[in-house]
Write a protein that holds these residues in place. Structure first.
Motif, PDB file in Angstrom:
ATOM      1  N   GLY A 140      -4.516   6.539   1.513  1.00 36.70           N
ATOM      2  CA  GLY A 140      -3.312   6.987   0.815  1.00 36.70           C
ATOM      3  C   GLY A 140      -2.691   5.887  -0.033  1.00 36.70           C
ATOM      4  O   GLY A 140      -1.689   6.108  -0.724  1.00 36.70           O
ATOM      5  N   LEU A 141      -3.284   4.689   0.009  1.00 35.33           N
ATOM      6  CA  LEU A 141      -2.755   3.565  -0.761  1.00 35.33           C
ATOM      7  C   LEU A 141      -3.130   3.723  -2.234  1.00 35.33           C
ATOM      8  O   LEU A 141      -4.265   4.077  -2.557  1.00 35.33           O
ATOM      9  CB  LEU A 141      -3.312   2.245  -0.213  1.00 35.33           C
ATOM     10  CG  LEU A 141      -3.046   1.984   1.271  1.00 35.33           C
ATOM     11  CD1 LEU A 141      -3.770   0.733   1.729  1.00 35.33           C
ATOM     12  CD2 LEU A 141      -1.557   1.878   1.529  1.00 35.33           C
ATOM     13  N   SER A 142      -2.194   3.428  -3.116  1.00 37.75           N
ATOM     14  CA  SER A 142      -2.450   3.587  -4.554  1.00 37.75           C
ATOM     15  C   SER A 142      -3.249   2.409  -5.101  1.00 37.75           C
ATOM     16  O   SER A 142      -3.188   1.291  -4.575  1.00 37.75           O
ATOM     17  CB  SER A 142      -1.131   3.691  -5.318  1.00 37.75           C
ATOM     18  OG  SER A 142      -0.473   2.440  -5.321  1.00 37.75           O
ATOM     19  N   GLN A 143      -3.980   2.661  -6.179  1.00 37.90           N
ATOM     20  CA  GLN A 143      -4.712   1.579  -6.835  1.00 37.90           C
ATOM     21  C   GLN A 143      -3.752   0.494  -7.309  1.00 37.90           C
ATOM     22  O   GLN A 143      -4.081  -0.689  -7.235  1.00 37.90           O
ATOM     23  CB  GLN A 143      -5.513   2.116  -8.028  1.00 37.90           C
ATOM     24  CG  GLN A 143      -6.797   2.782  -7.652  1.00 37.90           C
ATOM     25  CD  GLN A 143      -7.577   3.200  -8.886  1.00 37.90           C
ATOM     26  OE1 GLN A 143      -7.001   3.558  -9.914  1.00 37.90           O
ATOM     27  NE2 GLN A 143      -8.889   3.175  -8.769  1.00 37.90           N
ATOM     28  N   ALA A 144      -2.578   0.880  -7.791  1.00 39.14           N
ATOM     29  CA  ALA A 144      -1.602  -0.103  -8.278  1.00 39.14           C
ATOM     30  C   ALA A 144      -1.207  -1.065  -7.158  1.00 39.14           C
ATOM     31  O   ALA A 144      -1.184  -2.288  -7.343  1.00 39.14           O
ATOM     32  CB  ALA A 144      -0.370   0.597  -8.835  1.00 39.14           C
ATOM     33  N   MET A 145      -0.912  -0.535  -5.991  1.00 44.20           N
ATOM     34  CA  MET A 145      -0.543  -1.380  -4.863  1.00 44.20           C
ATOM     35  C   MET A 145      -1.721  -2.251  -4.431  1.00 44.20           C
ATOM     36  O   MET A 145      -1.572  -3.442  -4.166  1.00 44.20           O
ATOM     37  CB  MET A 145      -0.061  -0.523  -3.680  1.00 44.20           C
ATOM     38  CG  MET A 145       0.618  -1.303  -2.559  1.00 44.20           C
ATOM     39  SD  MET A 145      -0.457  -2.178  -1.386  1.00 44.20           S
ATOM     40  CE  MET A 145      -1.397  -0.876  -0.681  1.00 44.20           C
ATOM     41  N   LEU A 146      -2.914  -1.662  -4.396  1.00 49.38           N
ATOM     42  CA  LEU A 146      -4.101  -2.405  -3.969  1.00 49.38           C
ATOM     43  C   LEU A 146      -4.413  -3.560  -4.924  1.00 49.38           C
ATOM     44  O   LEU A 146      -4.730  -4.663  -4.493  1.00 49.38           O
ATOM     45  CB  LEU A 146      -5.307  -1.472  -3.862  1.00 49.38           C
ATOM     46  CG  LEU A 146      -5.238  -0.428  -2.738  1.00 49.38           C
ATOM     47  CD1 LEU A 146      -6.371   0.588  -2.889  1.00 49.38           C
ATOM     48  CD2 LEU A 146      -5.272  -1.081  -1.373  1.00 49.38           C
ATOM     49  N   THR A 147      -4.291  -3.320  -6.236  1.00 50.85           N
ATOM     50  CA  THR A 147      -4.616  -4.376  -7.207  1.00 50.85           C
ATOM     51  C   THR A 147      -3.610  -5.516  -7.174  1.00 50.85           C
ATOM     52  O   THR A 147      -3.952  -6.644  -7.516  1.00 50.85           O
ATOM     53  CB  THR A 147      -4.714  -3.822  -8.648  1.00 50.85           C
ATOM     54  OG1 THR A 147      -3.494  -3.176  -8.992  1.00 50.85           O
ATOM     55  CG2 THR A 147      -5.885  -2.877  -8.802  1.00 50.85           C
ATOM     56  N   GLU A 148      -2.389  -5.251  -6.766  1.00 48.81           N
ATOM     57  CA  GLU A 148      -1.391  -6.314  -6.647  1.00 48.81           C
ATOM     58  C   GLU A 148      -1.565  -7.119  -5.359  1.00 48.81           C
ATOM     59  O   GLU A 148      -1.120  -8.256  -5.274  1.00 48.81           O
ATOM     60  CB  GLU A 148       0.020  -5.717  -6.662  1.00 48.81           C
ATOM     61  CG  GLU A 148       0.409  -5.146  -8.006  1.00 48.81           C
ATOM     62  CD  GLU A 148       1.776  -4.491  -7.973  1.00 48.81           C
ATOM     63  OE1 GLU A 148       2.484  -4.597  -6.932  1.00 48.81           O
ATOM     64  OE2 GLU A 148       2.147  -3.874  -8.976  1.00 48.81           O
ATOM     65  N   THR A 149      -2.221  -6.519  -4.366  1.00 52.50           N
ATOM     66  CA  THR A 149      -2.300  -7.125  -3.045  1.00 52.50           C
ATOM     67  C   THR A 149      -3.654  -7.759  -2.732  1.00 52.50           C
ATOM     68  O   THR A 149      -3.714  -8.753  -2.008  1.00 52.50           O
ATOM     69  CB  THR A 149      -1.987  -6.055  -1.974  1.00 52.50           C
ATOM     70  OG1 THR A 149      -0.778  -5.372  -2.332  1.00 52.50           O
ATOM     71  CG2 THR A 149      -1.827  -6.669  -0.600  1.00 52.50           C
ATOM     72  N   TYR A 150      -4.731  -7.205  -3.277  1.00 48.24           N
ATOM     73  CA  TYR A 150      -6.075  -7.632  -2.878  1.00 48.24           C
ATOM     74  C   TYR A 150      -6.906  -8.136  -4.054  1.00 48.24           C
ATOM     75  O   TYR A 150      -6.683  -7.739  -5.194  1.00 48.24           O
ATOM     76  CB  TYR A 150      -6.798  -6.475  -2.171  1.00 48.24           C
ATOM     77  CG  TYR A 150      -6.036  -6.026  -0.951  1.00 48.24           C
ATOM     78  CD1 TYR A 150      -6.020  -6.814   0.196  1.00 48.24           C
ATOM     79  CD2 TYR A 150      -5.300  -4.845  -0.954  1.00 48.24           C
ATOM     80  CE1 TYR A 150      -5.290  -6.426   1.315  1.00 48.24           C
ATOM     81  CE2 TYR A 150      -4.579  -4.449   0.160  1.00 48.24           C
ATOM     82  CZ  TYR A 150      -4.582  -5.245   1.289  1.00 48.24           C
ATOM     83  OH  TYR A 150      -3.858  -4.870   2.382  1.00 48.24           O
ATOM     84  N   GLU A 151      -7.867  -9.013  -3.750  1.00 51.21           N
ATOM     85  CA  GLU A 151      -8.706  -9.637  -4.772  1.00 51.21           C
ATOM     86  C   GLU A 151      -9.658  -8.627  -5.411  1.00 51.21           C
ATOM     87  O   GLU A 151     -10.367  -7.907  -4.707  1.00 51.21           O
ATOM     88  CB  GLU A 151      -9.545 -10.767  -4.159  1.00 51.21           C
ATOM     89  CG  GLU A 151      -8.758 -11.991  -3.789  1.00 51.21           C
ATOM     90  CD  GLU A 151      -9.649 -13.134  -3.316  1.00 51.21           C
ATOM     91  OE1 GLU A 151     -10.814 -13.230  -3.760  1.00 51.21           O
ATOM     92  OE2 GLU A 151      -9.163 -13.929  -2.499  1.00 51.21           O
ATOM     93  N   ILE A 152      -9.673  -8.631  -6.736  1.00 52.57           N
ATOM     94  CA  ILE A 152     -10.605  -7.790  -7.494  1.00 52.57           C
ATOM     95  C   ILE A 152     -11.997  -8.425  -7.396  1.00 52.57           C
ATOM     96  O   ILE A 152     -12.134  -9.640  -7.401  1.00 52.57           O
ATOM     97  CB  ILE A 152     -10.179  -7.711  -8.984  1.00 52.57           C
ATOM     98  CG1 ILE A 152      -8.749  -7.169  -9.105  1.00 52.57           C
ATOM     99  CG2 ILE A 152     -11.164  -6.905  -9.801  1.00 52.57           C
ATOM    100  CD1 ILE A 152      -8.574  -5.741  -8.714  1.00 52.57           C
TER     101      ILE A 152
END
Length: 175
Positions: free
Chosen positions: A77-89
């Protein structure tokens, strides 16, 4: 007698081919039971440590015969926006083909989604095995995929070259 021997050779070759196919596609894979908390992890931008994320519907397969045979599917349920701010691409993500019976994982679709910018690939765990990274990709609708692929350290060492300077020490078993 020659026809009999030729037929025996053809039948033996067909049986060997069928056995190799079965072993590669079915026999060596095992389903991975979800542990419920750490099946899907991503490396934090802030700490550099792999952390579990929220997920459900986890399915995975793995094999002891190769470190790059791991594949998994999940939803989050986590958004891509939140994931990209939090985790390494993960820049060089290239999903590996899964056996046809593991139908939740379509490497061609996942790869195309990454190329088109729809899916975002993240570093799950760096060097989960020496030279092998676990990669996690997430689509906008929350579908996610996990696989393992050779990183630049593994590519050099597995080709018989010296490990690049930014790589961890090569284990004795690889020398």
């Amino acid at each position: 007698m020659g026809k009999f021997l030729a037929g025996l050779i053809v039948i033996s070759a067909l049986a060997a081919g069928a056995a190799v196919y079965y072993l590669q596609v079915y026999h060596y894979y095992d389903e991975v039971a979800a542990n419920g908390s750490e099946d899907v992890v991503m490396t934090s931008v802030a700490t550099g440590v792999a952390e579990p994320i929220l997920y459900e519907g986890f399915q995975a397969i793995d094999s002891d015969s190769s470190p790059i045979r791991y594949r998994a599917c999940f939803t989050t349920g986590l958004s891509q926006a939140m994931l990209t701010e939090t985790y390494e691409i993960y820049e060089s993500a290239e999903p590996n083909i899964a056996p046809p019976w593991f139908d939740c994982f379509d490497a061609d679709e996942i790869g195309k989604s990454i190329e088109d910018g729809d899916a975002v690939a993240f570093l799950g765990t760096e060097n989960i095995h020496y030279g092998i990274d676990r990669v996690v990709a997430v689509l906008p609708d929350g579908r996610g995929y996990v696989w393992q692929q050779i990183n630049h350290c593994g590519e050099a060492v597995f080709n018989g070259k010296a490990a690049p300077d930014d790589c961890p020490p090569v284990p004795e078993s690889y020398k």
